[in-house]
Design an enzyme around this catalytic site. Structure first.
Site, PDB file in Angstrom:
ATOM      1  N   GLY A  10     -11.093 -15.683 -21.312  1.00 31.68           N
ATOM      2  CA  GLY A  10      -9.640 -16.209 -21.297  1.00 31.68           C
ATOM      3  C   GLY A  10      -9.347 -17.010 -20.092  1.00 31.68           C
ATOM      4  O   GLY A  10      -9.026 -16.480 -19.038  1.00 31.68           O
ATOM      5  N   THR A  11      -9.554 -18.325 -20.263  1.00 25.34           N
ATOM      6  CA  THR A  11      -9.481 -19.157 -19.059  1.00 25.34           C
ATOM      7  C   THR A  11      -7.905 -19.833 -19.161  1.00 25.34           C
ATOM      8  O   THR A  11      -8.152 -21.175 -19.425  1.00 25.34           O
ATOM      9  CB  THR A  11     -10.613 -20.244 -18.893  1.00 25.34           C
ATOM     10  N   LEU A  14      -4.031 -17.342 -15.770  1.00 23.56           N
ATOM     11  CA  LEU A  14      -4.371 -16.417 -15.059  1.00 23.56           C
ATOM     12  C   LEU A  14      -5.937 -16.306 -14.652  1.00 23.56           C
ATOM     13  O   LEU A  14      -6.335 -16.610 -13.754  1.00 23.56           O
ATOM     14  CB  LEU A  14      -4.150 -14.933 -15.625  1.00 23.56           C
ATOM     15  N   LYS A 192       4.006  -1.700 -12.064  1.00 22.58           N
ATOM     16  CA  LYS A 192       4.355  -3.087 -12.664  1.00 22.58           C
ATOM     17  C   LYS A 192       5.076  -3.185 -13.580  1.00 22.58           C
ATOM     18  O   LYS A 192       5.906  -4.442 -14.029  1.00 22.58           O
ATOM     19  CB  LYS A 192       2.699  -3.404 -12.764  1.00 22.58           C
ATOM     20  N   ASN A 196       8.072  -5.942 -15.178  1.00 22.86           N
ATOM     21  CA  ASN A 196       7.435  -6.585 -16.342  1.00 22.86           C
ATOM     22  C   ASN A 196       8.255  -6.470 -17.567  1.00 22.86           C
ATOM     23  O   ASN A 196       9.005  -7.293 -18.482  1.00 22.86           O
ATOM     24  CB  ASN A 196       6.103  -6.172 -16.997  1.00 22.86           C
ATOM     25  N   GLU A 274       3.500 -10.202 -26.265  1.00 21.78           N
ATOM     26  CA  GLU A 274       2.835  -8.729 -25.870  1.00 21.78           C
ATOM     27  C   GLU A 274       3.748  -7.531 -25.777  1.00 21.78           C
ATOM     28  O   GLU A 274       3.983  -6.960 -24.764  1.00 21.78           O
ATOM     29  CB  GLU A 274       2.138  -8.985 -24.567  1.00 21.78           C
TER      30      GLU A 274
END
Length: 319
Positions: A10-11, A14, A192, A196, A274
């Site tokens: 996953g480039t 992030l 987190k 989020n 997500e």
């Protein structure tokens, strides 16, 4: 150059940022790409950052895991909506006794990977990063960048600070990335979610940036109510989040540059949201032990409606 070989799955905003920083500092990094493969394979990666812009003219780019070498550390930086691909992507590239570093949002992602690869070590990473992918191989780092690391054990039992965490911390800190080590990964994941769940969720439902949510009295109150429900969810799993942490997150967001959350960007570009990892999984974990989170439940149903309509133009209908 350190001896650990890294793979980045996953480039994007992030994975592209952290992978580029690691390579710039001398790590051996291998990037898996999909639509951006041709561009990155030819021209490398460009990172525009508040800490200084840099270019990597050549990177180890791949469009097929079968062509990648076995790596010591495989960094999962995909959206959780792509986790159905992990049973095919991970086994060919993780060394025996290797590490999978999960840089994903939400709850339960480590459990999924443990089912695929029970023999490897899994470390969860919580990223506090404002970064966007502007184009193929072009990352714009706006702010922050710290990662909090914690090692996973079955049932999210407390692992303490392990040697593996220290090794990865060393590599990332050498690359100029601030690292905090956690003894309790589950507590870190719930902390987190304090940020989020309200900001990702409300940014989509209310079509707002973080600064807009904080500037209005009504939405700021709603953000705070959602944060306290996350605290209740954490408590249902035996983890305590102090009220002072909630205040810190509110203050931190007020000082942040105006930011379009990752979920809002996905929504605007009609990509899958997500929702399950960030909102659904925590909600259902609490419900399983009899704890009701009404505001989060409402947010979850709103997001499911918007996500379904946004991508398909169709409503979700019970089968």
């Amino acid at each position: 150059m350190n001896e650990r070989k890294y793979a980045i799955l996953g480039t994007g905003a992030l994975g592209g940022y952290y992978g580029a920083k690691l390579q710039k500092a001398g790590s051996d990094v291998h990037f898996l790409l999909k639509s951006d493969y041709e561009k990155v394979n030819q021209d490398g990666l460009l990172v525009e950052s508040k800490d200084g812009d840099f270019t990597l003219p050549q990177v180890n780019a791949y469009n097929d895991v079968a062509k990648m070498p076995k790596c010591d550390v495989v960094v999962v930086a995909l959206k959780t909506t792509q986790n159905h691909l992990l049973p095919k992507l991970l086994p060919p590239i993780v060394k025996n006794d290797g590490i999978v570093l999960v840089l994903q949002n939400g709850l339960g992602v480590e459990e999924e990977i443990a089912e695929i690869l029970p023999q490897v070590h899994i470390i969860g990473g919580l990223c506090f990063l404002c970064s966007n992918k502007v184009g193929a191989g072009y990352i714009h780092h706006l702010d922050y960048g710290q990662i909090t690391l914690g090692e996973y054990a079955h049932g999210y039992s407390n692992m303490g600070i392990t040697d593996r965490m220290q090794q990865i911390s060393h590599d990332f800190q050498t690359a100029g990335i601030s690292i905090e080590l956690l003894e309790d990964l589950l507590l870190g994941r719930w902390k987190k979610l304090v940020w989020n769940i309200p900001y990702n969720g409300l940014s989509v439902v209310l079509n707002a940036r973080t600064d807009e949510l904080m500037a209005d009295t009504y939405t700021r109150t709603l953000v705070e109510q959602l944060m306290y429900e996350v605290k209740a969810g954490a408590k249902s799993m035996g983890r305590n989040i102090p009220d002072s942490f909630i205040q810190t997150m509110l203050d931190y967001t007020v000082k942040m540059k105006p930011y379009r959350t990752s979920m809002k960007i996905d929504y605007d570009e009609c990509r899958p949201l997500e929702v399950e990892a960030i909102v659904g999984n925590p909600l259902h974990k609490a419900q399983e032990v009899g704890v009701n989170l009404p505001q989060i439940n409402c947010l979850y149903h709103q997001l499911k409606f918007l996500d379904g309509r946004n991508r398909t133009g169709q409503l979700t209908v019970d089968s």
